[in-house]
Enzyme design. Structure first.
Site, PDB file in Angstrom:
ATOM      1  N   GLU A 121       8.605  16.530  15.519  1.00  0.00           N
ATOM      2  CA  GLU A 121       9.166  16.255  14.194  1.00  0.00           C
ATOM      3  C   GLU A 121       8.563  17.237  13.192  1.00  0.00           C
ATOM      4  OE1 GLU A 121       7.936  12.631  12.205  1.00  0.00           O
ATOM      5  OE2 GLU A 121      10.006  12.276  11.614  1.00  0.00           O
ATOM      6  N   LYS A 157       0.874  -1.181   0.000  1.00  0.00           N
ATOM      7  CA  LYS A 157       0.000   0.000   0.000  1.00  0.00           C
ATOM      8  C   LYS A 157       0.903   1.221   0.000  1.00  0.00           C
ATOM      9  CE  LYS A 157      -2.240   3.014   1.791  1.00  0.00           C
ATOM     10  NZ  LYS A 157      -1.928   4.377   1.345  1.00  0.00           N
ATOM     11  N   CYS A 176      13.238  10.546   7.601  1.00  0.00           N
ATOM     12  CA  CYS A 176      12.813  10.183   8.959  1.00  0.00           C
ATOM     13  C   CYS A 176      13.958  10.315   9.952  1.00  0.00           C
ATOM     14  CB  CYS A 176      12.254   8.781   8.964  1.00  0.00           C
ATOM     15  SG  CYS A 176      13.281   7.645   8.052  1.00  0.00           S
ATOM     16  N   GLU A 214       8.360   1.303  11.714  1.00  0.00           N
ATOM     17  CA  GLU A 214       9.479   2.241  11.525  1.00  0.00           C
ATOM     18  C   GLU A 214       8.840   3.616  11.531  1.00  0.00           C
ATOM     19  OE1 GLU A 214      12.473   1.022  11.146  1.00  0.00           O
ATOM     20  OE2 GLU A 214      12.182  -0.984  10.327  1.00  0.00           O
TER      21      GLU A 214
END
Ligand code: NAD
Length: 513
Positions: A409, A198, A309, A274
């Site tokens: 973040e 996906k 990331c 993750e």
């Protein structure tokens, strides 16, 4: 990201722009070896962050489509067309896929660039070659792994073998669509699993091209399926499907935790997460080469417009080198070429979407409100483009690590600078974060480097560098950055289950006649 293969000669921006205009990307679901629209005909719009223009509409998988894909994957697994194929056959087919990715390098790179805003040069030199190398690496590895024999008494033989799990659902984000996809599907397929991928709504196009190449390479129908669609619909349907044995997810912490709920409320499938990061680049007072350090710190956050990331979004710097280092980092940021992703001279491309652009720009206001000195941080528009999502490299100096700028973040080209004194305080501040994906430490003292690396709570610690890595090393986080590990031979552990076969040998003596 490390460059692994050189792309061919450079191509002019004009050529890339006309190739992009002529491109007719595949936009349908890929299920059981064939492309088709969603059962209910649903689609979603895909915009290019380069200029904000509508690129195409992509089929949006609904619950019934995801069910078809999972059932096709489960059926292929049970038939054994791939799961029980000789490892050398799986290796041959995956090697062919890797070759096809390189043969189609320019088209894959163009799809990645217009869909995600990555500079075309990076897409050609890094994204596509790294993804192809990942597929080849696991293909080459799969017939070199041995299983185990347990130390039983002589009257028994116990084999410990690794078997594929079954159906793996891979749910990926938009920031490195091809690379992160390859990290997941290559070891999963090499180990014999079936996969339903996906992709993120923002970046489905390279995954659909990959499906076409996988079929051409000879991956049997049903073994690899791609279901673009909306996260809460297609992603959730995959997460809740009772025939999915494992979800491997990369994305935001909130959505990742949702997959744990889906698992708990369905079949208790394995979930590997993750998640995000707020990685610290720690620079101690004895760092010898501040020019090299500044270059590394700047690239550590500004590469891919900060949408990495593990991007080094916090600089924890000793007060004795603060002024010189920050001046240098700001200067490096100013020299980076921010511009049209379809220009090979561009070093920093776009933010991935209009929504993300607003979010990133909003953090500049938060930084000012929290008392930081702001260098850069404005929206810019490259010449010749009337729209698109471009933000200049930004340094927030004087950041209190406990505030929002220090803790949240941002996922944009924004570096938060916090000043400390001494290594102990630096490591304490670096660890004061909900995340633990990566960190770096700069020092000329090897003992200090080892001690800091040991104390830093992060899945990867770099010493006197940043983002030096490859498929050969594991990647993943501590704390809110997740639990799973992609890359390296350890990835096979994630896509296999141990089986014990205990054989009774009885009296273990040789017959006399
Ligand atoms: P996201 O969590 O919004 O989306 C990731 C994937 O989950 C997409 O495919 C999306 O469609 C799907 N999804 C969204 N909502 C869903 C739902 N309710 N149910 C099921 N699926 C759903 O993340 P993003 O915005 O695409 O990516 C950015 C985030 O990913 C950042 O936080 C970044 O740090 C993180 N990230 C982490 C790593 C890592 O390896 N740790 C790598 C890249 C990105």
């Amino acid at each position: 990201m490390t460059t692994v293969l050189g792309a061919a000669d450079s191509i002019s921006k004009g050529v890339w722009v006309s190739r992009a205009a002529a491109l007719k990307p595949e936009t349908r679901l890929f299920i059981d070896g064939a492309f088709r629209p969603a059962h209910d005909g649903a689609t979603f719009d895909s915009f290019s962050p380069r200029d904000g223009r509508l690129l195409c509409t992509v089929s949006a998988a609904g619950v019934a489509d995801v069910d078809d894909a999972v059932r096709a994957a489960a059926s292929a697994f049970e038939r054994g067309v791939w799961s029980r194929a000789d490892r050398r056959e799986r290796a041959r087919v995956l090697t062919r896929l890797s070759d096809l990715m390189l043969e189609n390098l320019d088209e894959l790179a163009l799809l990645e660039s217009i869909d995600s805003g990555h500079p075309i040069g990076d897409a050609r030199r890094v994204d596509v070659p790294q993804a192809a190398r990942t597929v080849r690496w696991y293909a080459e590895a799969i017939d070199k792994i041995y299983d185990e024999i347990a130390p039983t008494p002589q009257s028994a033989l116990a084999l410990i073998t690794r078997e594929p799990l079954g159906v793996v659902g891979a749910v990926v984000p938009w920031n490195y669509p091809l690379i992160i996809t390859a990290w997941k599907i290559a070891p999963a397929l090499a180990a014999g699993n079936s996969v339903v991928l996906k992709p993120a709504e923002l970046t489905s196009l390279s995954a659909l091209k990959l499906a076409e190449l996988a079929a051409e390479a000879g991956i049997p129908a049903g073994v690899f399926n791609v279901v673009p669609g909306l996260g809460p619909v297609a992603g959730q349907a995959l997460g809740r499907h009772p025939l999915v044995d494992k979800i491997t997810f990369t994305g935001s912490p909130a959505v990742g935790r949702g997959f744990l709920t889906y698992s708990g409320e369905s079949n208790g499938k394995q979930v590997a997460l993750e998640l995000g990061g707020k990685s610290a680049q720690v620079v101690l007072a004895d760092t010898e080469n501040l020019a090299a350090c500044a270059e590394s710190v700047a690239w550590g956050i500004f590469y891919n417009a900060g949408q990495t990331c593990h991007g080094g979004s916090r600089l924890i710097v000793d007060e004795r080198v603060h002024d010189e280092l920050v001046d240098r980092v700001v200067a490096v940021g100013r020299t980076l070429v921010l511009g049209d992703p379809l220009d090979e001279a561009t070093q920093i491309g776009t933010i991935a979407s209009a929504k993300q652009l607003e979010r990133v720009l909003g953090y500049t206001d938060i930084a000012r409100a929290e008392g930081a000195d702001v260098h850069g941080g404005g929206r810019v528009r490259p010449e010749g483009l009337t729209d698109g999502y471009y933000v200049e490299p930004t340094v927030f100096d004087g950041v209190d690590n406990t505030g929002r700028i220090g803790q949240e973040e941002i996922f944009g080209p924004a570096l938060a600078v916090t000043t400390v004194r001494g290594a102990a305080e630096a490591v304490r501040v670096a660890n004061d974060s909900p995340y633990g994906l990566a960190a770096s430490v700069w020092t000329s003292n090897i003992t200090t480097a080892h001690a800091a690396a040991r104390e830093l709570r992060a899945g990867t610690v770099w010493v006197n560098t940043f983002d030096a890595s490859d498929i050969i090393t594991p990647f993943g986080g501590f704390k809110n950055s997740g639990s799973g590990r992609d890359r390296s031979l350890h990835a096979f552990d994630a896509y296999t289950a141990l089986k014990t076969t205990w054989i009774n040998l009885g009296e273990s003596t040789l017959p006399t006649d």
